[in-house]
Design a protein around this motif. Structure first.
Motif, PDB file in Angstrom:
ATOM      1  N   ILE A  76      64.318 -15.896 -41.766  1.00  0.00           N
ATOM      2  CA  ILE A  76      64.451 -15.729 -40.244  1.00  0.00           C
ATOM      3  C   ILE A  76      63.125 -14.753 -39.885  1.00  0.00           C
ATOM      4  O   ILE A  76      63.308 -13.702 -40.329  1.00  0.00           O
ATOM      5  N   LYS A  77      62.359 -15.243 -39.136  1.00  0.00           N
ATOM      6  CA  LYS A  77      61.296 -14.315 -38.658  1.00  0.00           C
ATOM      7  C   LYS A  77      61.039 -14.485 -36.973  1.00  0.00           C
ATOM      8  O   LYS A  77      61.510 -15.559 -36.625  1.00  0.00           O
ATOM      9  N   THR A  78      60.806 -13.072 -36.652  1.00  0.00           N
ATOM     10  CA  THR A  78      60.715 -13.050 -34.979  1.00  0.00           C
ATOM     11  C   THR A  78      59.834 -11.966 -34.735  1.00  0.00           C
ATOM     12  O   THR A  78      59.661 -11.111 -35.499  1.00  0.00           O
ATOM     13  N   ASP A  79      59.171 -11.944 -33.814  1.00  0.00           N
ATOM     14  CA  ASP A  79      58.438 -10.864 -33.242  1.00  0.00           C
ATOM     15  C   ASP A  79      58.133 -11.017 -31.644  1.00  0.00           C
ATOM     16  O   ASP A  79      58.425 -12.199 -31.001  1.00  0.00           O
ATOM     17  N   GLY A  80      57.627  -9.907 -31.090  1.00  0.00           N
ATOM     18  CA  GLY A  80      57.642 -10.043 -29.817  1.00  0.00           C
ATOM     19  C   GLY A  80      57.309  -8.535 -29.201  1.00  0.00           C
ATOM     20  O   GLY A  80      56.958  -7.698 -29.894  1.00  0.00           O
ATOM     21  N   TRP A  81      57.128  -8.734 -27.608  1.00  0.00           N
ATOM     22  CA  TRP A  81      56.732  -7.546 -26.909  1.00  0.00           C
ATOM     23  C   TRP A  81      57.833  -6.990 -26.275  1.00  0.00           C
ATOM     24  O   TRP A  81      58.587  -7.838 -25.384  1.00  0.00           O
ATOM     25  N   ASP A  82      58.144  -5.585 -25.785  1.00  0.00           N
ATOM     26  CA  ASP A  82      58.555  -4.873 -24.677  1.00  0.00           C
ATOM     27  C   ASP A  82      57.658  -4.400 -23.941  1.00  0.00           C
ATOM     28  O   ASP A  82      56.825  -3.574 -24.597  1.00  0.00           O
ATOM     29  N   PHE A  83      57.839  -4.279 -22.627  1.00  0.00           N
ATOM     30  CA  PHE A  83      56.943  -3.686 -21.632  1.00  0.00           C
ATOM     31  C   PHE A  83      57.757  -3.163 -20.550  1.00  0.00           C
ATOM     32  O   PHE A  83      58.241  -4.106 -19.699  1.00  0.00           O
ATOM     33  N   ASP A  84      57.717  -1.667 -20.288  1.00  0.00           N
ATOM     34  CA  ASP A  84      58.635  -1.275 -19.006  1.00  0.00           C
ATOM     35  C   ASP A  84      57.647  -0.259 -18.259  1.00  0.00           C
ATOM     36  O   ASP A  84      56.824   0.255 -18.799  1.00  0.00           O
ATOM     37  N   VAL A  85      58.216  -0.255 -17.077  1.00  0.00           N
ATOM     38  CA  VAL A  85      57.287   0.277 -16.128  1.00  0.00           C
ATOM     39  C   VAL A  85      58.535   1.189 -15.150  1.00  0.00           C
ATOM     40  O   VAL A  85      59.386   0.343 -14.643  1.00  0.00           O
ATOM     41  N   TYR A  86      58.228   2.472 -15.038  1.00  0.00           N
ATOM     42  CA  TYR A  86      58.864   3.141 -14.100  1.00  0.00           C
ATOM     43  C   TYR A  86      57.954   3.949 -12.941  1.00  0.00           C
ATOM     44  O   TYR A  86      56.968   4.590 -13.340  1.00  0.00           O
ATOM     45  N   TRP A  87      58.386   3.789 -11.767  1.00  0.00           N
ATOM     46  CA  TRP A  87      57.485   3.828 -10.917  1.00  0.00           C
ATOM     47  C   TRP A  87      58.426   5.047  -9.709  1.00  0.00           C
ATOM     48  O   TRP A  87      59.295   4.262  -8.826  1.00  0.00           O
TER      49      TRP A  87
END
Length: 967
Positions: free
Chosen positions: A785-796
């Motif tokens: 099983i292979k997986t990859d990805g991105w998280d991107f968070d913004v606090y304003w």
């Protein structure tokens, strides 16, 4: 132990704490860089070293009580499932019992449970801790579970929830492949708090109500906390929602069940060789059978009491009996007491008891008679000519029965009621000591927890008694309690008949966890860039599990899905070491660079030893910019169900490539398999035999992450922002030797395409009907099983205004790739942007996003949250499974045999007011899915035409009120 001296955190740590909250960070006020934030020296999730300065090497999402209350949810599991990095897990919409059978992992159906999946790697690959200690796995009286039911932890006791979405086996051992959920209980609490809540759906159903009580206090040397929680969730019937009241939304009866209340009788009449496919005519109260009439010749119906079966006309709408939301009642109590034995030694004890009463409901249980019916009794049944209710004038036996099916609605729906008790007790010592001028921390702990479940099944049948009651009248007369059975017509089964064939079935399962741990951490010595920090520890765990189905089931007499007992145990001894090495400080290369190294050795009684390392770098480039990365190896030990499950079955929805219209596309290979052309597929549900394997090896994984935290100073206290934080993380996981059975549909397709014995062995067809009679599908270490990805968070945080303070948070998870590949290179159907049902529905949206706008002015608060799920597709090539060549409901969009599930956004709103008297009575009013957005239609989902693990319940929004009083 008295409070330790508070220590300052680095500015970058403040940033990572602020923006690590997925979807709920807007609740926190952001301090300016000039303000020092102080914390006790604590152990945070993701490290064993009790020193707050090293927080920030891995991204940890922290959900505070305020964050939890903003969701309007009353289950820890439901809250965690809303994190953008969460995958498909069981929850209140999963009406599992009686439909999913027993999955191959030996863990049962998890009826009534709520579980969490991180990074779409499965619930068994997420480790759940409570105050840093492992929590017992669930049991729902249908197997020995390998995941934790978060419904066993009352919400009233929760201080915060820390979620680590990174491999952490080197720190916590097995199961922490995809991440860790650490529930931190309330400790320092003074006074009394009463929280009451009530909510329901717009349609006036699905009512939820609950009361939480909290009481705590302290003296000079002691502190205590007592929490109690009661929660009641009512059901939502599938028939009460337009989306869920048909087998597949908008198709009417065409895709209903071929197991019908009037019976379906397929047989060969030896008197004329005619093949008949009949059902009882519901317009006739006394159906009779006239032999010799043609079977639907020229499309004409019969003039007697039977008519030719038609799926579009006669199929059964099982959705009318199902549940879209299952009822659940939970009550729990938790107590924690701490006592300072001296200034540097503290003793604690904590205990919990939690009870869950839940129920699942399925349509009336069908009775199948004839070859391939799933049990030896039914497959070899004989209905003699002199059976009092046999209307056909011939003996029906395996030589001429093609299939006989009857759904006795006289017996009512199947009801599966669970009572699940969780008990926990833990005690230990915590202390500090000095080595020279350096302070060290240590703790020693003992804990024991159990999860016991009992399930009562009403409305199911004993197939041995059915066959006896359908058999020789003389044998029935000599059998105590036997009453001849009439299955040939509508409403023909009397209470006396039901009393003999429909007993009560009782199943039981249990999981036990006993553990002992000891840990020590501190600074070893000073290096050129700071102190070398160190932690080490020992852990012993013993797992015990058992599943005891009803004795009737063990004897093979259960008419439903059969299963055998499971019983096993194993233990493990582990040691770990973690070092935090400062490599650089205040140089031209940046403010600080730390290397974190950890390793854990585990010795299992089942398979031997395993060592896993982890490496992490944390580079504070400047005050406002942080880089970090990790590489970790991990493992997951086989669970008790996976090792010791003796054998069971689940019913999978499978399209046979050799039956019906599919034969022409695979004619040569199907003929080589002995299948004759023109044979219809009687049923999409095929019984799949599965079970555990004692020789399984652990799963092994590699995890990599790299990310940054940035708080641009030029936006701080500017015209457009008070503070802005950005966090980005790239992740990649690879699991080798994954414990999994092949996808049954994929296995059958490969068998037909290749004729290879590795796929075809264990698939046995009936010699007369060519239907699949046996299908073996056992666990093995074969998958990658292979997986990859991105998280991107913004606090304003916006500048203060005359109308109040505004904050915006935006959390995003993108899945770049997901592949599950068999040892032969065959790719399993689950992938990014795809929904599958095999039989449990799972889906992987490419993009999950949560955005929250928070507002506060004086005593008023408000929040608006938007939850977005990107579009997906599903394979709908098998939607027409009625076997009679009916309408194909697959829309072929965006491609052949595909159905598109469009992108969906749900909106939630909440308004609150805090009164000044007492300690602040707070009232909250809110609505989830305020616009009543319906989820997209799922054609392949087993039940209810939508994926409840990804989307909100259809049919309108859910509103709630909550009152919180402290004194």
């Amino acid at each position: 132990m008295k409070a330790l001296r508070r220590q300052s955190l680095a500015k970058a740590i403040q940033l990572s704490l602020l923006i690590a909250v997925p979807g709920f960070a807007a609740a926190q006020d952001a301090p300016s860089p000039s303000e020092a934030t102080t914390l006790d020296s604590v152990q945070v999730t993701g490290t064993r070293i009790k020193k707050a300065e090293i927080e920030g090497q891995v991204p940890v999402h922290t959900l505070t009580r305020a964050d939890i209350e903003r969701t309007g949810l009353t289950s820890i599991g439901d809250v965690v499932q809303q994190i953008t990095g969460s995958g498909s897990g069981f929850n209140r919409t999963r009406n599992a019992s009686g439909n999913d059978g027993f999955p191959s992992d030996g863990g049962g159906t998890g009826a009534g449970a709520t579980t969490v999946d991180l990074r779409n790697l499965g619930t068994k690959r997420v480790l759940v801790l409570v105050d840093g200690m492992r929590w017992v796995n669930e049991s729902s009286a249908s197997g020995v579970g390998g995941a934790t039911d978060l419904n066993t932890i009352p919400l009233a006791i929760v201080e915060r929830i820390e979620v680590l979405e990174d491999g952490a086996s080197s720190l916590y051992g097995s199961d922490a492949i995809a991440g860790v959920v650490n529930v931190i209980t309330r400790r320092n609490f003074d006074g009394v708090q009463i929280t009451a809540n009530y909510g329901q759906y717009e349609d006036g159903d699905g009512q939820t109500s609950g009361v939480d009580l909290a009481w705590g206090g302290s003296s000079e040397r002691a502190s205590w906390f007592l929490g109690a929680s009661y929660y009641d969730q009512q059901e939502v019937f599938s028939k009460d929602r337009a989306r869920t009241r048909d087998p597949v939304f908008g198709t009417g009866l065409e895709l209903g069940s071929t197991r019908v209340p009037g019976g379906r009788f397929r047989f060969v009449d030896p008197r004329n060789g005619g093949q008949y496919d009949l059902t009882t005519d519901p317009t006739l109260t006394n159906p009779t059978y006239t032999p010799g009439l043609p079977n639907c010749a020229g499309g004409a119906d019969r003039p007697d009491g039977f008519r030719c079966f038609s799926g579009a006309r006669d199929a059964f709408n099982y959705a009318q009996f199902n549940l879209a939301q299952t009822p659940s009642e939970r009550a729990g109590v938790f107590g924690q007491f701490r006592f300072d034995l001296s200034d540097n030694l503290n003793w604690y004890a904590r205990a919990l008891f939690n009870r869950r009463d839940s129920l699942n409901q399925a349509a009336p249980e069908p009775i199948d008679i004839g070859p391939g019916s799933g049990t030896a009794f039914a497959s070899n049944a004989v209905i003699p000519v002199n059976q009092p209710f046999n209307p056909f004038g011939i003996q029906l036996d395996p030589s001429n029965i093609r299939t006989i099916r009857r759904r006795p609605i006289e017996g009512g729906p199947r009801l599966f009621s669970q009572q699940v008790d969780t008990a926990y007790f833990g005690t230990g010592l915590e202390g500090t000591f000095d080595v020279g001028s350096r302070g060290w921390f240590w703790d020693a702990n003992l804990a024991h927890s159990t999860n016991e479940a009992e399930q009562e099944n009403r409305g199911s049948y004993n197939i041995r008694n059915i066959v006896t009651a359908l058999g020789d009248p003389a044998v029935c007369a000599a059998t105590p309690g036997c009453t001849p059975l009439d299955i040939f017509g509508f409403n023909t089964i009397t209470p006396e008949m039901l009393a003999y064939i429909s007993p009560l079935f009782r199943d039981r399962s249990e999981n036990k966890l006993t553990l002992a741990t000891a840990n020590v951490s501190g600074d070893l010595f000073d290096m050129w860039a700071g102190p070398l920090s160190f932690a080490t520890g020992y852990e012993y765990r013993k797992y015990e599990g058992s599943y005891d189905p009803d004795p009737q089931t063990v004897r093979g007499e259960y008419n439903g899905v059969p299963s055998l007992p499971t019983r096993g145990e194993y233990d493990v001894n582990e040691v770990y070491v973690e070092l935090n090495v400062p490599l650089m400080a205040d140089s031209s290369w940046g403010k600080k660079l730390d290397l974190n190294v950890a390793g854990r050795y585990s010795d299992y009684s089942t398979f031997g030893g395993e060592f896993v390392p982890k490496f992490g770098l944390r580079w504070q480039v400047v005050d406002e910019f942080l880089l970090r990365g990790t590489y970790a190896e991990g493992f997951r030990a086989p669970s008790i169900g996976e090792l010791f499950g003796l054998g069971t079955r689940f019913d999978a929805a499978i399209t046979d490539p050799c039956l019906g219209g599919n034969f022409a596309r695979n004619a040569a290979n199907c003929a080589a398999l002995g299948v004759a052309p023109g044979q219809p597929q009687f049923d999409a549900q095929i019984g799949v035999n599965t079970g555990g394997t004692p020789t399984l090896e652990p799963e092994r994984s590699q995890s990599f992450s790299m990310g940054m935290v940035w708080t641009p100073s030029f936006l701080e206290d500017s015209a457009i922002a008070k503070r802005v934080d950005f966090e980005g993380t790239f992740y990649k996981h690879r699991i080798e030797g994954a414990i999994q059975a092949p996808d049954p549909q994929t296995q059958l397709n490969l068998c037909v395409q290749t004729l290879d014995p590795q796929y075809c062995n264990g698939i046995v067809r009936n010699a007369s009907t060519d239907q699949i009679e046996e299908f073996s599908n056992f666990l093995a270490n074969f998958n990658v099983i292979k997986t990859d990805g991105w998280d991107f968070d913004v606090y304003w945080a916006l500048p203060e205004t005359a109308i109040g303070d505004f904050k915006v948070s935006w959390q995003n998870s993108w899945v770049g790739n997901y592949e599950a590949v068999g040892a032969d290179g065959s790719r399993q159907p689950l992938q990014v942007g795809v929904l599958v049902s095999d039989p449990v529905t799972r889906s992987i949206p490419r993009w999950n996003s949560t955005a929250t706008l928070d507002w506060q002015r004086n005593n008023w608060t408000a929040a608006w949250t938007a939850r977005h799920v990107s579009d997906m597709t599903e394979d709908c090539s098998g939607v027409d499974l009625s076997g009679d060549g009916g309408t194909d409901f697959c829309p072929d969009n965006p491609g052949p045999n595909q159905n598109r599930l469009g992108s969906t956004t749900f909106h939630d709103v909440q308004v609150g007011y805090k009164f000044d008297y007492m300690r602040g009575l707070q009232l909250l009013v809110g609505a989830n899915n305020v616009f009543g957005k319906d989820p997209p239609v799922c054609l392949s989902c087993n039940l209810n035409s939508f994926d409840g693990s990804t989307y909100d319940l259809p049919g309108g929004g859910f509103w709630y009120v909550r009152a919180d009083l402290r004194f």
